[in-house]
Scaffold this motif. Structure first.
Motif, PDB file in Angstrom:
ATOM      1  N   ASP A   1       0.830  -1.201   0.000  1.00 57.66           N
ATOM      2  CA  ASP A   1       0.000   0.000   0.000  1.00 57.66           C
ATOM      3  C   ASP A   1       0.864   1.251   0.000  1.00 57.66           C
ATOM      4  O   ASP A   1       2.011   1.250   0.482  1.00 57.66           O
ATOM      5  CB  ASP A   1      -0.920   0.021   1.225  1.00 57.66           C
ATOM      6  N   VAL A   2       0.309   2.345  -0.518  1.00 53.25           N
ATOM      7  CA  VAL A   2       1.004   3.624  -0.554  1.00 53.25           C
ATOM      8  C   VAL A   2       1.417   4.030   0.865  1.00 53.25           C
ATOM      9  O   VAL A   2       0.620   3.967   1.803  1.00 53.25           O
ATOM     10  CB  VAL A   2       0.108   4.712  -1.181  1.00 53.25           C
ATOM     11  N   GLY A   3       2.675   4.422   1.004  1.00 53.84           N
ATOM     12  CA  GLY A   3       3.182   4.854   2.297  1.00 53.84           C
ATOM     13  C   GLY A   3       3.788   3.752   3.140  1.00 53.84           C
ATOM     14  O   GLY A   3       4.443   4.038   4.141  1.00 53.84           O
ATOM     15  N   LYS A   4       3.581   2.489   2.757  1.00 53.03           N
ATOM     16  CA  LYS A   4       4.154   1.359   3.488  1.00 53.03           C
ATOM     17  C   LYS A   4       5.605   1.144   3.048  1.00 53.03           C
ATOM     18  O   LYS A   4       6.033   1.641   2.004  1.00 53.03           O
ATOM     19  CB  LYS A   4       3.321   0.104   3.264  1.00 53.03           C
ATOM     20  N   PRO A   5       6.393   0.374   3.840  1.00 55.68           N
ATOM     21  CA  PRO A   5       7.821   0.219   3.532  1.00 55.68           C
ATOM     22  C   PRO A   5       8.131  -0.237   2.111  1.00 55.68           C
ATOM     23  O   PRO A   5       9.053   0.304   1.477  1.00 55.68           O
ATOM     24  CB  PRO A   5       8.280  -0.816   4.565  1.00 55.68           C
ATOM     25  N   LYS A   6       7.381  -1.199   1.568  1.00 49.95           N
ATOM     26  CA  LYS A   6       7.688  -1.661   0.216  1.00 49.95           C
ATOM     27  C   LYS A   6       7.450  -0.563  -0.818  1.00 49.95           C
ATOM     28  O   LYS A   6       8.222  -0.409  -1.774  1.00 49.95           O
ATOM     29  CB  LYS A   6       6.876  -2.910  -0.133  1.00 49.95           C
TER      30      LYS A   6
END
Length: 234
Positions: free
Chosen positions: A209-214
């Protein structure tokens, strides 16, 4: 020397921009004491570093190693990635990032058109596996740092990526959490450095998801690819 002064001295390093002086150093001997310096210009090849690291006893970690883990990739690469320390698979094979984290790192590099065959060389802040994969101590980082600095001098990368907080502290001396400084560019010894998430952290945080580490890692690696393109176009 107080404990605080000793810890701070970990980050006092010679300038890599200076031309190495002629070194009176017997390559058949290894300084057994971690406080004995290994001067810049000691080694002429990565193979010499590997030989010393596989016989090194500058800290206690060498007592239980199977192999010292030096590096893998192109030894003249424009990008150098520095991790924390070898794990079990790395200790067994003598190569960095060969377990699940390494497989993910290779996929991440490939996603932005980077390869250890051409643009990337991978190493670690220390060469021997800590027991139970614990975080390396300040004294262990200090004992191994001359080898890392000599690797950087020989490879001469233009960009250095620091995976995780230990790698950042070892080279830049910045103790802020990786979540606060990832994706930022820092200047170090005339080179451009960026802290990035360690692949193991991404394995524990699988959301895209947007903003997550990946998602953040994808942004960072695109920025690295763009910066390399800019450097190579000049």
């Amino acid at each position: 020397m107080s404990n605080q002064d000793q810890q701070l001295s970990l980050f006092d390093i010679p300038s890599l921009n200076q031309d190495p002086e002629s070194v009176d150093f017997d390559l058949e001997e290894i300084p057994k004491n971690a406080h004995t310096p290994i001067p810049p210009g000691t080694y002429q090849t990565l193979a010499q570093i590997a030989d010393h690291c596989n016989r090194c006893s500058r800290c206690q970690l060498g007592k239980n190693r199977t192999h010292a883990v030096i590096g893998r990739g192109n030894p003249t690469a424009p990008i150098m990635i520095i991790g924390e320390a070898p794990g079990q698979h790395e200790d067994e094979q003598g190569l960095p990032f060969v377990g699940r984290s390494g497989q993910l790192l290779d996929k991440i590099l490939d996603s932005v058109g980077l390869s250890t065959d051409t643009e990337v060389y991978i190493s670690n802040a220390i060469r021997c596996r800590p027991p139970e994969n614990r975080t390396p101590t300040a004294s262990e980082l200090q004992a191994c740092k001359p080898y890392l600095l000599e690797q950087i001098r020989l490879i001469n990368p233009q960009i250095i990526l620091l995976t995780g907080a230990t790698a950042v502290k070892s080279l830049l001396g910045d103790k802020r959490p990786i979540t606060k400084i990832r994706g930022q560019w820092f200047q170090w010894e005339g080179r451009q450095c960026m802290p990035i998430f360690h692949p193991a952290y991404l394995l524990r945080n699988s959301s895209r998801d947007v903003g997550k580490p990946k998602w953040l890692m994808w942004q960072d690696m695109q920025a690295v690819r763009q910066r390399l393109n800019e450097i190579q176009s000049h």
